[in-house]
Write an enzyme that holds these catalytic residues in place. Structure first.
Site, PDB file in Angstrom:
ATOM      1  N   SER A 284       0.801  -1.211   0.000  1.00 13.13           N
ATOM      2  CA  SER A 284       0.000   0.000   0.000  1.00 13.13           C
ATOM      3  C   SER A 284       0.842   1.273   0.000  1.00 13.13           C
ATOM      4  O   SER A 284       1.502   1.572  -0.984  1.00 13.13           O
ATOM      5  CB  SER A 284      -0.956  -0.046   1.195  1.00 13.13           C
ATOM      6  OG  SER A 284      -2.011   0.843   0.994  1.00 13.13           O
ATOM      7  N   ASP A 295      10.036   4.714 -10.620  1.00 11.08           N
ATOM      8  CA  ASP A 295       9.628   5.293 -11.902  1.00 11.08           C
ATOM      9  C   ASP A 295      10.315   6.625 -12.188  1.00 11.08           C
ATOM     10  O   ASP A 295      10.482   7.008 -13.352  1.00 11.08           O
ATOM     11  CB  ASP A 295       8.111   5.477 -11.942  1.00 11.08           C
ATOM     12  CG  ASP A 295       7.374   4.151 -12.130  1.00 11.08           C
ATOM     13  OD1 ASP A 295       8.046   3.108 -12.217  1.00 11.08           O
ATOM     14  OD2 ASP A 295       6.130   4.169 -12.190  1.00 11.08           O
ATOM     15  N   LYS A 309      -1.202  -4.016  -3.066  1.00 15.99           N
ATOM     16  CA  LYS A 309      -2.438  -3.336  -2.664  1.00 15.99           C
ATOM     17  C   LYS A 309      -2.429  -1.941  -3.280  1.00 15.99           C
ATOM     18  O   LYS A 309      -1.837  -1.013  -2.753  1.00 15.99           O
ATOM     19  CB  LYS A 309      -2.571  -3.238  -1.145  1.00 15.99           C
ATOM     20  CG  LYS A 309      -3.879  -2.563  -0.722  1.00 15.99           C
ATOM     21  CD  LYS A 309      -3.957  -2.389   0.772  1.00 15.99           C
ATOM     22  CE  LYS A 309      -5.256  -1.678   1.150  1.00 15.99           C
ATOM     23  NZ  LYS A 309      -5.284  -0.270   0.665  1.00 15.99           N
TER      24      LYS A 309
END
Length: 422
Positions: A284, A295, A309
């Site tokens: 999460s 990224d 999640k």
């Protein structure tokens, strides 16, 4: 009002649009008749209030594992969880196909000390098997007064036989950040969960390390077995290491569910290399940080695929101190990928359950400097920085992360040295 891991800012119930049509009259008739039959024929008397509470819980639990009805007591527990202070065992648990699955134990808690690990399943509590239809009651039973004893029947991931573990509940006050130096110039930063003060505590500890030992050449950020926490804290931590770029975006059916969080200038490490450790218990909010740093090409991720999640929960207040925790959106990494049920893949995958032993046997081979009568060299001779292997024996993953971090720091230093040469 605080929100659990992967949750957006609490929504306001009055701002939600009204449904354009109500439920089918046949469904209402079936519900009403079922209600009457239970009242008349159930083996024991049950109050109207208890039946309606059960209906609400069932309506939400049938949506996904993270949507739920919170009565006033459950809402207080929710607030305790996000503040990092409560009485219990120190585990993050998810309801998975009628079972209670451990997402992660929290560092330093009774669960972690007893050997409970991410991926374990709770089969029983105090000798009684978990009822798949009463998981809320089982979750409540995990909490209790500090000093009280509870016995959990645990099936470790990959094991064939369960074991019984006796635990003593404690008042859990979980510091979300720990730090130390792994080697001169290289910091270890451990975040166990994301609380309201996590970002500020991270900044405080990094400042203290650099005041004491000078500028850092790199850091390992350990997010293993981090079950998540507040999304605002995760965004702030990611922002601590980024100067620009998207951190995370959320998309849902409601306009207020569509949000983009962006980094602001200011990198606490001033561009020094960063390695992030993740595993199957990284979930999460922790995945938000890992995804943002990966990224944006700010960090190298090492370990195993994360939990996956990728949903957003909003807390919607109800009368009488109750609330609904409802999944209202999915979150996406800066590259636009949803990690829901997929997780984040590390850049460098590490083997599970590897143990390293350190041999103390004397070495038979020698260096030139060890040979009798060797010629002396010219210039300064740098002392060897070779370690004893203690870190590898203690935590092989962390040892590998340090090696990669040192290589990245050396590569980064060479162009700077070349540019300053006459």
């Amino acid at each position: 009002m605080p929100a659990l891991a992967g949750s957006a800012a609490p929504a306001v119930a009055s701002s939600l649009p009204s449904a354009h049509a109500g439920p089918d009259l046949k469904d209402i008739a079936i519900f009403t008749r079922t209600f009457e039959i239970i009242k008349q024929a159930y083996v024991e008397p049950v109050s109207d209030h208890a039946l309606m509470q059960s209906a609400l819980r069932g309506m939400l639990s049938g949506l996904d594992p993270h949507s739920e009805f919170l009565d006033a007591r459950a809402l207080r527990q929710f607030d305790e969880d996000t503040s990092g202070e409560y009485a219990g065992l120190g585990i993050e648990v998810a309801e998975v196909k009628g079972t209670l699955r451990i997402i992660a134990p929290i560092d330093g808690t009774p669960a972690q000390k007893a050997g409970i690990r991410a991926g374990d399943t709770i089969l029983g509590i105090d000798g009684k098997a978990i009822d798949p239809d009463a998981l809320d009651a089982a979750l409540d039973a995990l909490r209790g007064k500090p000093g009280s004893v509870i016995t959990l029947t645990i099936l470790h991931a990959g094991a064939s036989q369960p074991i019984n573990l006796r635990l003593v509940r404690e008042f859990i006050q979980v510091p979300s950040v720990r730090s130390r130096l792994l080697a001169p110039g290289f910091a270890y930063l451990r975040i166990s969960q994301f609380q309201a003060d996590t970002a500020s505590e991270l900044q405080r500890q990094l400042d203290a390390l650099q005041r004491k030992d000078g500028p850092l050449r790199g850091a390992v950020l350990d997010l293993r077995s981090n079950p998540g926490g507040l999304v605002t804290a995760a965004v702030a931590v990611a922002d601590d290491f980024l100067d620009s770029g998207v951190i995370v975006s959320t998309r849902g059916r409601l306009p207020q569910s569509d949000t983009i969080y962006r980094a602001t200038p200011g990198d606490l490490l001033h561009g020094a290399p960063l390695v992030v450790l993740i595993d199957g218990g990284t979930a999460s909010a922790a995945e938000i940080v890992a995804g943002a740093l990966k990224d944006n090409h700010r960090a190298v991720l090492m370990g195993r695929r994360s939990f996956g999640k990728g949903s957003v929960q909003s807390v919607l207040p109800l009368p009488d101190g109750a609330a609904i925790k409802l999944t209202t959106a999915r979150y996406y990494t800066p590259d636009g990928d949803s990690i829901q049920a997929r997780g984040i893949s590390p850049d460098i995958e590490l083997a599970d359950n590897l143990r390293v032993s350190v041999s103390k046997a004397p070495e038979l081979s020698s260096r030139e400097a060890d040979l009798l009568g060797h010629l002396g060299g010219s210039g300064n001779v740098a002392a060897s920085s070779g370690g004893t292997g203690a870190l590898a024996a203690e935590d092989w993953w962390l040892d590998q992360a340090l090696h990669v971090l040192q290589a990245l720091a050396a590569t980064r230093a060479r162009p700077a040295a070349a540019a300053s040469a006459p």
